[in-house]
Enzyme design. Structure first.
Site, PDB file in Angstrom:
ATOM      1  N   LYS A  45       0.813  -1.228   0.000  1.00 59.20           N
ATOM      2  CA  LYS A  45       0.000   0.000   0.000  1.00 59.20           C
ATOM      3  C   LYS A  45       0.844   1.276   0.000  1.00 59.20           C
ATOM      4  O   LYS A  45       0.474   2.280   0.595  1.00 59.20           O
ATOM      5  CB  LYS A  45      -0.982   0.006   1.179  1.00 59.20           C
ATOM      6  CG  LYS A  45      -1.778  -1.275   1.335  1.00 59.20           C
ATOM      7  CD  LYS A  45      -2.443  -1.722   0.043  1.00 59.20           C
ATOM      8  CE  LYS A  45      -3.510  -0.748  -0.443  1.00 59.20           C
ATOM      9  NZ  LYS A  45      -4.129  -1.236  -1.715  1.00 59.20           N
ATOM     10  N   SER A  46       1.971   1.210  -0.683  1.00 60.23           N
ATOM     11  CA  SER A  46       2.883   2.354  -0.710  1.00 60.23           C
ATOM     12  C   SER A  46       3.105   2.927  -2.103  1.00 60.23           C
ATOM     13  O   SER A  46       4.003   3.742  -2.296  1.00 60.23           O
ATOM     14  CB  SER A  46       4.234   1.957  -0.095  1.00 60.23           C
ATOM     15  OG  SER A  46       4.094   1.555   1.242  1.00 60.23           O
ATOM     16  N   TRP A  73      -0.047  -7.776 -12.775  1.00 58.24           N
ATOM     17  CA  TRP A  73       0.676  -8.912 -12.196  1.00 58.24           C
ATOM     18  C   TRP A  73       1.316  -9.797 -13.275  1.00 58.24           C
ATOM     19  O   TRP A  73       2.189 -10.596 -12.966  1.00 58.24           O
ATOM     20  CB  TRP A  73      -0.245  -9.736 -11.308  1.00 58.24           C
ATOM     21  CG  TRP A  73      -1.450 -10.314 -11.998  1.00 58.24           C
ATOM     22  CD1 TRP A  73      -1.520 -11.469 -12.719  1.00 58.24           C
ATOM     23  CD2 TRP A  73      -2.767  -9.756 -12.032  1.00 58.24           C
ATOM     24  NE1 TRP A  73      -2.790 -11.654 -13.194  1.00 58.24           N
ATOM     25  CE2 TRP A  73      -3.582 -10.626 -12.788  1.00 58.24           C
ATOM     26  CE3 TRP A  73      -3.346  -8.603 -11.474  1.00 58.24           C
ATOM     27  CZ2 TRP A  73      -4.942 -10.385 -13.018  1.00 58.24           C
ATOM     28  CZ3 TRP A  73      -4.694  -8.360 -11.709  1.00 58.24           C
ATOM     29  CH2 TRP A  73      -5.477  -9.239 -12.476  1.00 58.24           C
ATOM     30  N   TRP A  78       5.016 -10.358  -8.925  1.00 61.83           N
ATOM     31  CA  TRP A  78       5.621 -10.337  -7.598  1.00 61.83           C
ATOM     32  C   TRP A  78       6.570 -11.534  -7.482  1.00 61.83           C
ATOM     33  O   TRP A  78       6.167 -12.690  -7.607  1.00 61.83           O
ATOM     34  CB  TRP A  78       4.546 -10.404  -6.524  1.00 61.83           C
ATOM     35  CG  TRP A  78       4.014  -9.075  -6.122  1.00 61.83           C
ATOM     36  CD1 TRP A  78       4.346  -8.364  -4.995  1.00 61.83           C
ATOM     37  CD2 TRP A  78       3.044  -8.271  -6.819  1.00 61.83           C
ATOM     38  NE1 TRP A  78       3.653  -7.169  -4.957  1.00 61.83           N
ATOM     39  CE2 TRP A  78       2.853  -7.083  -6.068  1.00 61.83           C
ATOM     40  CE3 TRP A  78       2.338  -8.439  -8.016  1.00 61.83           C
ATOM     41  CZ2 TRP A  78       1.970  -6.092  -6.460  1.00 61.83           C
ATOM     42  CZ3 TRP A  78       1.475  -7.440  -8.414  1.00 61.83           C
ATOM     43  CH2 TRP A  78       1.283  -6.286  -7.647  1.00 61.83           C
ATOM     44  N   HIS A 100       7.562  -7.254  -2.297  1.00 64.16           N
ATOM     45  CA  HIS A 100       7.325  -6.641  -0.988  1.00 64.16           C
ATOM     46  C   HIS A 100       8.331  -7.151   0.040  1.00 64.16           C
ATOM     47  O   HIS A 100       8.218  -6.847   1.228  1.00 64.16           O
ATOM     48  CB  HIS A 100       5.921  -6.991  -0.475  1.00 64.16           C
ATOM     49  CG  HIS A 100       4.803  -6.290  -1.189  1.00 64.16           C
ATOM     50  ND1 HIS A 100       4.872  -4.979  -1.595  1.00 64.16           N
ATOM     51  CD2 HIS A 100       3.557  -6.724  -1.533  1.00 64.16           C
ATOM     52  CE1 HIS A 100       3.717  -4.636  -2.178  1.00 64.16           C
ATOM     53  NE2 HIS A 100       2.927  -5.669  -2.156  1.00 64.16           N
ATOM     54  N   ARG A 122       6.016   5.383   1.585  1.00 60.12           N
ATOM     55  CA  ARG A 122       4.844   6.224   1.844  1.00 60.12           C
ATOM     56  C   ARG A 122       4.712   6.414   3.346  1.00 60.12           C
ATOM     57  O   ARG A 122       5.048   5.516   4.126  1.00 60.12           O
ATOM     58  CB  ARG A 122       3.593   5.536   1.291  1.00 60.12           C
ATOM     59  CG  ARG A 122       2.304   6.340   1.369  1.00 60.12           C
ATOM     60  CD  ARG A 122       1.129   5.503   0.891  1.00 60.12           C
ATOM     61  NE  ARG A 122      -0.091   6.279   0.770  1.00 60.12           N
ATOM     62  CZ  ARG A 122      -1.284   5.753   0.479  1.00 60.12           C
ATOM     63  NH1 ARG A 122      -1.405   4.438   0.281  1.00 60.12           N
ATOM     64  NH2 ARG A 122      -2.345   6.520   0.379  1.00 60.12           N
ATOM     65  N   SER A 130      -4.695   2.665   4.559  1.00 59.28           N
ATOM     66  CA  SER A 130      -4.911   1.976   3.287  1.00 59.28           C
ATOM     67  C   SER A 130      -4.838   0.454   3.473  1.00 59.28           C
ATOM     68  O   SER A 130      -5.645  -0.296   2.913  1.00 59.28           O
ATOM     69  CB  SER A 130      -3.867   2.435   2.271  1.00 59.28           C
ATOM     70  OG  SER A 130      -4.090   1.837   1.010  1.00 59.28           O
ATOM     71  N   PHE A 222      -4.183   8.889 -11.195  1.00 58.78           N
ATOM     72  CA  PHE A 222      -5.038   8.072 -10.328  1.00 58.78           C
ATOM     73  C   PHE A 222      -6.381   7.788 -10.992  1.00 58.78           C
ATOM     74  O   PHE A 222      -6.870   6.649 -10.975  1.00 58.78           O
ATOM     75  CB  PHE A 222      -5.270   8.779  -8.981  1.00 58.78           C
ATOM     76  CG  PHE A 222      -6.114   7.975  -8.036  1.00 58.78           C
ATOM     77  CD1 PHE A 222      -5.575   6.938  -7.305  1.00 58.78           C
ATOM     78  CD2 PHE A 222      -7.468   8.265  -7.881  1.00 58.78           C
ATOM     79  CE1 PHE A 222      -6.356   6.181  -6.439  1.00 58.78           C
ATOM     80  CE2 PHE A 222      -8.261   7.523  -7.024  1.00 58.78           C
ATOM     81  CZ  PHE A 222      -7.704   6.482  -6.296  1.00 58.78           C
ATOM     82  N   GLY A 252      -6.203   7.967  -3.399  1.00 63.18           N
ATOM     83  CA  GLY A 252      -4.995   8.469  -4.048  1.00 63.18           C
ATOM     84  C   GLY A 252      -4.534   9.799  -3.493  1.00 63.18           C
ATOM     85  O   GLY A 252      -3.866  10.572  -4.180  1.00 63.18           O
TER      86      GLY A 252
END
Length: 293
Positions: A45-46, A73, A78, A100, A122, A130, A222, A252
């Site tokens: 969430k960053s 994705w 990831w 992550h 963030r 978030s 956004f 956003g």
């Protein structure tokens, strides 16, 4: 692969079993990076999805075709998720890889690599809010309970993917050990998207004309991403991500935490930040003027 109620624990960090297995996590930590790889690194969430979109559009010279036809994705998988190996085997050209994972888990794999690493951070107040809302809609994450309950767990690092403090300090504290490293904040991207896209294009050594830059900026705004099914996760089945409980892309904005935090919670986080980040020179913006991207 369902495993919605499964939690994988790896190196004392919890991961959602829905997309992570012991094998996939071992694959990630022993990964062979190529010098042409671009690696997007974030705590959840960053700004992960945002950077995936920016890089896609920079490499495409502003052309939105790939961004609008391939799920994020699939074009920027990831590393630690079980499907990554198959996606990368089928890929052609320079690879975009997302992760992550904390620095200590990827340090051995990145040693002596010339892969380009982009770390997005963030402010933790907006991240916590978030992430809380994401828990409410993502059926592969535990029920977060009240925000107060979740915030306490978040500050202790007792959530999936571990501690925000450890993640941010781990990566930024070792920036000098990574040959090609770019640090950028979510807040910087909010305040100056044009400049941020330009910064990424220079780092990737993929210069854009002004027209290409404006086109890339338009399609990674956004509002554009919120309507793009390739990045807003509406392609994910309802039983995995329940969009009736919230939107993957909510506001956003910087400073949205003020609509959730109590004054006491804000002071608690301020105190925790002061004690945990004494050895860090990082500065975060906690709020900025109202602005949509």
């Amino acid at each position: 692969m369902a495993r919605l109620d499964v939690t994988e624990t790896f190196n004392s960090i919890m991961f959602p079993g829905h997309m992570h297995t012991k094998d996939s996590l071992n694959y990630a930590t022993n990964f062979k990076f190529q010098d042409t790889d671009t690696v997007i690194v974030t705590y959840p969430k960053s700004g992960t999805t945002w950077m995936q979109e920016i890089i896609t559009l920079v490499l495409g010279k502003g052309d939105p075709t790939i961004a609008q036809t391939q799920p994020n994705w699939a074009r920027a998988p990831w590393l630690e998720q079980y499907y990554c190996a198959d996606v990368l085997k089928a890929s052609t050209g320079p690879r975009i890889i997302t992760t992550h994972l904390p620095y200590q888990l990827l340090e051995p794999a990145l040693q002596h690599s010339k892969a380009k690493v982009i770390y997005i951070a963030r402010n933790l107040k907006d991240v916590s809010v978030s992430y809380y809302h994401f828990h409410k809609m993502a059926n592969f994450l535990p029920d977060p309970g009240t925000f107060s309950d979740f915030l306490n767990d978040f500050l202790k690092g007792a959530v999936h993917y571990g501690s925000w403090f450890d993640h941010v300090k781990g990566w930024t504290g070792h920036a000098k050990d990574i040959q090609n490293f770019l640090y950028i904040t979510y807040e910087e991207m909010c305040q100056d998207l044009h400049g941020s896209v330009q910064k990424v294009s220079r780092f990737l050594q993929c210069p854009l004309t002004e027209d290409e830059l404006i086109l890339a900026q338009k399609h990674c705004s956004f509002n554009s991403m919120k309507e793009n099914t390739m990045v807003n996760y509406t392609l994910i089945p309802q039983e995995i991500m329940d969009h009736s409980k919230g939107k993957f892309m909510r506001t956003g904005k910087v400073g949205d935490w003020k609509n959730t935090f109590t004054e006491e919670q804000s002071r608690l986080v301020d105190d925790m930040y002061s004690s945990q980040m004494t050895d860090s020179s990082l500065l975060f913006k906690w709020e900025c003027p109202e602005k949509t991207l």
